[in-house]
Write a protein that holds these residues in place. Structure first.
Motif, PDB file in Angstrom:
ATOM      1  N   LEU A 203       0.825  -1.193   0.000  1.00  0.00           N
ATOM      2  CA  LEU A 203       0.000   0.000   0.000  1.00  0.00           C
ATOM      3  C   LEU A 203       0.873   1.263   0.000  1.00  0.00           C
ATOM      4  CD1 LEU A 203      -2.685   1.526   0.311  1.00  0.00           C
ATOM      5  CD2 LEU A 203      -2.476   1.189   2.781  1.00  0.00           C
ATOM      6  N   ILE A 204       1.868   1.294   0.873  1.00  0.00           N
ATOM      7  CA  ILE A 204       2.738   2.475   0.978  1.00  0.00           C
ATOM      8  C   ILE A 204       3.530   2.670  -0.303  1.00  0.00           C
ATOM      9  CG2 ILE A 204       4.666   3.491   2.241  1.00  0.00           C
ATOM     10  CD1 ILE A 204       3.674   1.857   4.695  1.00  0.00           C
ATOM     11  N   THR A 205       4.146   1.578  -0.783  1.00  0.00           N
ATOM     12  CA  THR A 205       4.977   1.675  -1.987  1.00  0.00           C
ATOM     13  C   THR A 205       4.148   2.089  -3.197  1.00  0.00           C
ATOM     14  OG1 THR A 205       6.268  -0.156  -1.075  1.00  0.00           O
ATOM     15  CG2 THR A 205       6.701   0.473  -3.347  1.00  0.00           C
ATOM     16  N   SER A 206       2.998   1.454  -3.372  1.00  0.00           N
ATOM     17  CA  SER A 206       2.147   1.781  -4.519  1.00  0.00           C
ATOM     18  C   SER A 206       1.648   3.217  -4.445  1.00  0.00           C
ATOM     19  CB  SER A 206       0.957   0.821  -4.572  1.00  0.00           C
ATOM     20  OG  SER A 206       1.395  -0.511  -4.748  1.00  0.00           O
ATOM     21  N   THR A 207       1.363   3.695  -3.238  1.00  0.00           N
ATOM     22  CA  THR A 207       0.913   5.078  -3.074  1.00  0.00           C
ATOM     23  C   THR A 207       2.008   6.054  -3.477  1.00  0.00           C
ATOM     24  OG1 THR A 207      -0.521   4.401  -1.238  1.00  0.00           O
ATOM     25  CG2 THR A 207      -0.037   6.741  -1.438  1.00  0.00           C
ATOM     26  N   ILE A 208       3.253   5.754  -3.079  1.00  0.00           N
ATOM     27  CA  ILE A 208       4.384   6.624  -3.440  1.00  0.00           C
ATOM     28  C   ILE A 208       4.550   6.675  -4.952  1.00  0.00           C
ATOM     29  CG2 ILE A 208       6.899   6.877  -3.317  1.00  0.00           C
ATOM     30  CD1 ILE A 208       6.741   5.634  -0.497  1.00  0.00           C
ATOM     31  N   LEU A 209       4.557   5.503  -5.600  1.00  0.00           N
ATOM     32  CA  LEU A 209       4.753   5.455  -7.054  1.00  0.00           C
ATOM     33  C   LEU A 209       3.569   6.087  -7.792  1.00  0.00           C
ATOM     34  CD1 LEU A 209       6.251   1.869  -7.355  1.00  0.00           C
ATOM     35  CD2 LEU A 209       7.448   4.004  -7.782  1.00  0.00           C
ATOM     36  N   MET A 210       2.358   5.860  -7.282  1.00  0.00           N
ATOM     37  CA  MET A 210       1.187   6.453  -7.911  1.00  0.00           C
ATOM     38  C   MET A 210       1.261   7.980  -7.863  1.00  0.00           C
ATOM     39  SD  MET A 210      -2.833   5.702  -7.065  1.00  0.00           S
ATOM     40  CE  MET A 210      -2.727   6.286  -5.389  1.00  0.00           C
ATOM     41  N   ASP A 218       1.771  11.339 -15.947  1.00  0.00           N
ATOM     42  CA  ASP A 218       1.438  10.029 -16.514  1.00  0.00           C
ATOM     43  C   ASP A 218       0.254   9.446 -15.734  1.00  0.00           C
ATOM     44  OD1 ASP A 218       1.366   7.584 -17.742  1.00  0.00           O
ATOM     45  OD2 ASP A 218       3.515   7.205 -17.584  1.00  0.00           O
ATOM     46  N   THR A 219      -0.935   9.894 -16.059  1.00  0.00           N
ATOM     47  CA  THR A 219      -2.134   9.474 -15.325  1.00  0.00           C
ATOM     48  C   THR A 219      -2.443   7.998 -15.545  1.00  0.00           C
ATOM     49  OG1 THR A 219      -2.991  11.714 -15.648  1.00  0.00           O
ATOM     50  CG2 THR A 219      -4.553  10.054 -14.898  1.00  0.00           C
ATOM     51  N   VAL A 220      -2.146   7.485 -16.732  1.00  0.00           N
ATOM     52  CA  VAL A 220      -2.462   6.076 -17.053  1.00  0.00           C
ATOM     53  C   VAL A 220      -1.674   5.133 -16.150  1.00  0.00           C
ATOM     54  CG1 VAL A 220      -2.382   4.318 -18.848  1.00  0.00           C
ATOM     55  CG2 VAL A 220      -3.027   6.675 -19.441  1.00  0.00           C
ATOM     56  N   GLN A 221      -0.351   5.379 -16.035  1.00  0.00           N
ATOM     57  CA  GLN A 221       0.488   4.538 -15.164  1.00  0.00           C
ATOM     58  C   GLN A 221       0.042   4.645 -13.715  1.00  0.00           C
ATOM     59  OE1 GLN A 221       2.785   2.347 -15.534  1.00  0.00           O
ATOM     60  NE2 GLN A 221       3.915   2.670 -17.432  1.00  0.00           N
ATOM     61  N   ALA A 222      -0.306   5.861 -13.280  1.00  0.00           N
ATOM     62  CA  ALA A 222      -0.733   6.062 -11.897  1.00  0.00           C
ATOM     63  C   ALA A 222      -2.007   5.276 -11.602  1.00  0.00           C
ATOM     64  CB  ALA A 222      -0.952   7.554 -11.642  1.00  0.00           C
ATOM     65  N   LEU A 223      -2.966   5.346 -12.498  1.00  0.00           N
ATOM     66  CA  LEU A 223      -4.208   4.600 -12.301  1.00  0.00           C
ATOM     67  C   LEU A 223      -3.981   3.101 -12.386  1.00  0.00           C
ATOM     68  CD1 LEU A 223      -6.717   6.824 -14.312  1.00  0.00           C
ATOM     69  CD2 LEU A 223      -6.460   6.651 -11.831  1.00  0.00           C
ATOM     70  N   PHE A 225      -1.438   1.550 -10.985  1.00  0.00           N
ATOM     71  CA  PHE A 225      -1.106   1.153  -9.613  1.00  0.00           C
ATOM     72  C   PHE A 225      -2.361   1.103  -8.749  1.00  0.00           C
ATOM     73  CE2 PHE A 225       3.239   2.303 -10.796  1.00  0.00           C
ATOM     74  CZ  PHE A 225       3.949   1.300 -10.156  1.00  0.00           C
ATOM     75  N   TRP A 226      -3.279   2.038  -8.983  1.00  0.00           N
ATOM     76  CA  TRP A 226      -4.522   2.029  -8.217  1.00  0.00           C
ATOM     77  C   TRP A 226      -5.337   0.762  -8.510  1.00  0.00           C
ATOM     78  CZ3 TRP A 226      -6.545   4.403  -4.207  1.00  0.00           C
ATOM     79  CH2 TRP A 226      -7.915   4.342  -3.988  1.00  0.00           C
ATOM     80  N   ASP A 227      -5.400   0.377  -9.766  1.00  0.00           N
ATOM     81  CA  ASP A 227      -6.127  -0.844 -10.134  1.00  0.00           C
ATOM     82  C   ASP A 227      -5.471  -2.082  -9.529  1.00  0.00           C
ATOM     83  OD1 ASP A 227      -7.942   0.633 -11.589  1.00  0.00           O
ATOM     84  OD2 ASP A 227      -6.865   0.409 -13.493  1.00  0.00           O
TER      85      ASP A 227
END
Length: 514
Positions: A203-210, A218-223, A225-227
């Protein structure tokens, strides 16, 4: 008896010697022996004395508590002195006490002393542990010294210490701040293959990268990580939602951000001030100030107290729209909550009234600001000067420039441009030139607005030749030139009936554009 024999064997010694003198000698010998014994005991290390583990643990706990208190109060020099004295006395400080001291030293952002402490730990003990490295790596990342942090990361394996998710997340965050997202992902994949706390860590790592991908656009890459977080059924917290909403607002996807705001409520989370401020900021940037005010009302109904940032954004949006009455209402709300507005908020309202030519309200707000002890700055005086000029009080506007100097403030380019413009419009071209010479003497470089206003002033007085000389000087100075000065000159030549000069100037402008 021995003392008696000893004295009796001495030459010229009477057996009936003074007994008080004898015991004085004994007392002195005993004191010397006790002093030597004390020094010997203090020079023996605690591990050789034979203390049990409970005693050592209690001693180290006291040392650690003392170091923690000293460092929390900023007395790191005293903490270092105490450590040195304890070591000289033979005390054994454990790694926990050293970590507390290291954490305190890292907070002062002077990495030389923490570096020396690490070297001493490696040479004399106790050996650094994972917490030691994590503390030192975080300190270097906060100083934007990522290369040093990565070097420390590489030396951990040499010392037999395996990095954990805290180590990796610290480095990932630092690399993302520098825009090295691919390097951050590579580090994450290579370092962390298994983790006992995988859910929370992911959760922490994905939040940082997102967050990093959102900030880089880069909204596509960020979303993506959310998916992934949703697909893995990770327990998503409010911080992750705040990052998502902030990223969507950065990409101007305000409607999608609203949808995720509703999702926060469905999951039972209470949005915090950061959530609301993100939405208010996005709405104000799009000019939807009324919706931003509605979000403020929702905050109050949900029991979330708006902070200074909330009010600052709303007041700024209202001032840009010209709704100064409502801006004053929010200013009063801010004061009722005992939150002192910063000078910028006062300046925005004063400037808003000044641009409307409402000198009375501008001065009233300024007086209110002064009564609360808020010192005016250059922007405040510039806003008041503009209000005076709009009200036709050029003399009072010029006196405000002198008042700036009495307050220890110096007029800037904006100040001189407004006064020069006012002087030129009123036909006082000589006074405008005096102001122009004054700003040059003070080392303030004129810009295109300065030259444009002087050219306008010359043309209004019919002195086209001087205006054209100034236009030539402006071009030679390398200033950024737009079409306004040329348009003023062409219009003046046409008004004088010199159409050939106007056409020649127009052709020169077209050639310059090519």
């Amino acid at each position: 008896m021995r003392t008696h024999d000893w004295f009796s064997r001495k030459k010229d010694c009477d057996d009936k010697g003074d007994p008080e003198a004898v015991f004085n000698v004994l007392d002195s010998m005993l004191k010397d022996s006790l002093e030597r014994l004390k020094n010997m005991r203090e020079s023996i290390p605690l591990e050789n004395v034979g203390f049990d583990s409970c005693t050592l643990e209690a001693v180290n706990s006291r040392h650690a508590t003392l170091f923690g208190c000293l460092c929390s109060e900023g007395k790191w020099k005293t903490a270092l002195w105490l450590r040195r004295k304890l070591i000289q006395k033979g005390a054994v400080l454990d790694v926990f006490a050293h970590n507390l001291l290291l954490n305190g030293l890292c907070k002062i952002r002077d990495m030389e002393r923490p570096d020396c402490l690490i070297r001493e730990m490696l040479e004399m003990g106790p050996p650094p542990n994972l917490v030691t490295y994590n503390t030192f790596i975080k300190a270097h990342c906060l100083k934007n010294n990522v290369d040093k942090a990565l070097y420390l990361f590489s030396t951990m394996a040499t010392d037999g210490i395996r990095p954990n998710r805290v180590t990796c997340n610290t480095l990932v965050h630092a690399l993302c701040k520098k825009g090295l997202v691919d390097d951050a992902k590579k580090l994450l994949c290579e370092t962390l293959s298994d983790d006992k706390e995988k859910t929370n860590s992911d959760l922490i790592t994905s939040t940082i990268l997102m967050d990093c991908y959102f900030r880089s656009g880069d909204t596509v890459q960020a979303l993506g990580f959310w998916d992934q977080m949703l697909h893995k059924n990770i327990q998503i917290d409010l911080v992750a939602y705040n990052v998502l909403i902030h990223g969507l607002c950065l990409g101007q996807h305000i409607n999608v951000a609203y949808g995720n705001f509703a999702e926060i409520l469905k999951r039972g989370f209470i949005p915090d001030c950061f959530t609301f401020n993100t939405l208010i900021s996005a709405l104000c940037k799009e000019g939807k100030v009324e919706e931003a005010c509605h979000i403020h009302d929702v905050m109050l109904k949900m029991g979330v107290a708006p902070d200074k940032i909330s009010y600052k954004m709303i007041i700024q949006g209202l001032c840009f729209r010209g709704d100064l009455v409502k801006a004053i209402e929010f200013l009063n709300c801010l004061l009722e909550k005992s939150l002192m507005p910063e000078p910028l908020i006062w300046n925005l309202i004063i400037d808003g009234y000044g641009r409307c030519g409402d000198l009375g309200n501008a001065l009233s707000v300024n007086n209110h600001m002064l009564s609360l002890g808020v010192a005016p700055n250059v922007f405040t005086f510039n806003a008041l000067i503009l209000a005076q000029i709009k009200g036709g009080n050029n003399v009072r506007a010029y006196s405000l420039k002198k008042e700036m100097l009495l307050n220890g403030l110096f007029p800037d380019l904006v100040t001189y441009n407004m006064l020069i413009s006012a002087a030129c419009i009123s036909g006082h071209i000589a006074f405008a030139l005096d102001l122009y010479d004054e700003m040059l003497r003070k080392g303030i470089e004129p810009d295109i607005i300065t030259y444009t206003e002087l050219i306008r002033g010359y043309c209004m007085r019919g002195n086209v030749k001087e205006a054209e000389k100034l236009s030539t000087k402006m071009r030679r100075s390398g200033s950024q030139i737009d079409h306004v000065p040329c348009k003023i000159l062409i219009k003046k030549y046409c008004h004088l009936g010199e159409h050939d000069m106007a056409f020649h100037l127009y052709q020169n402008w077209l050639m310059r554009e090519k």
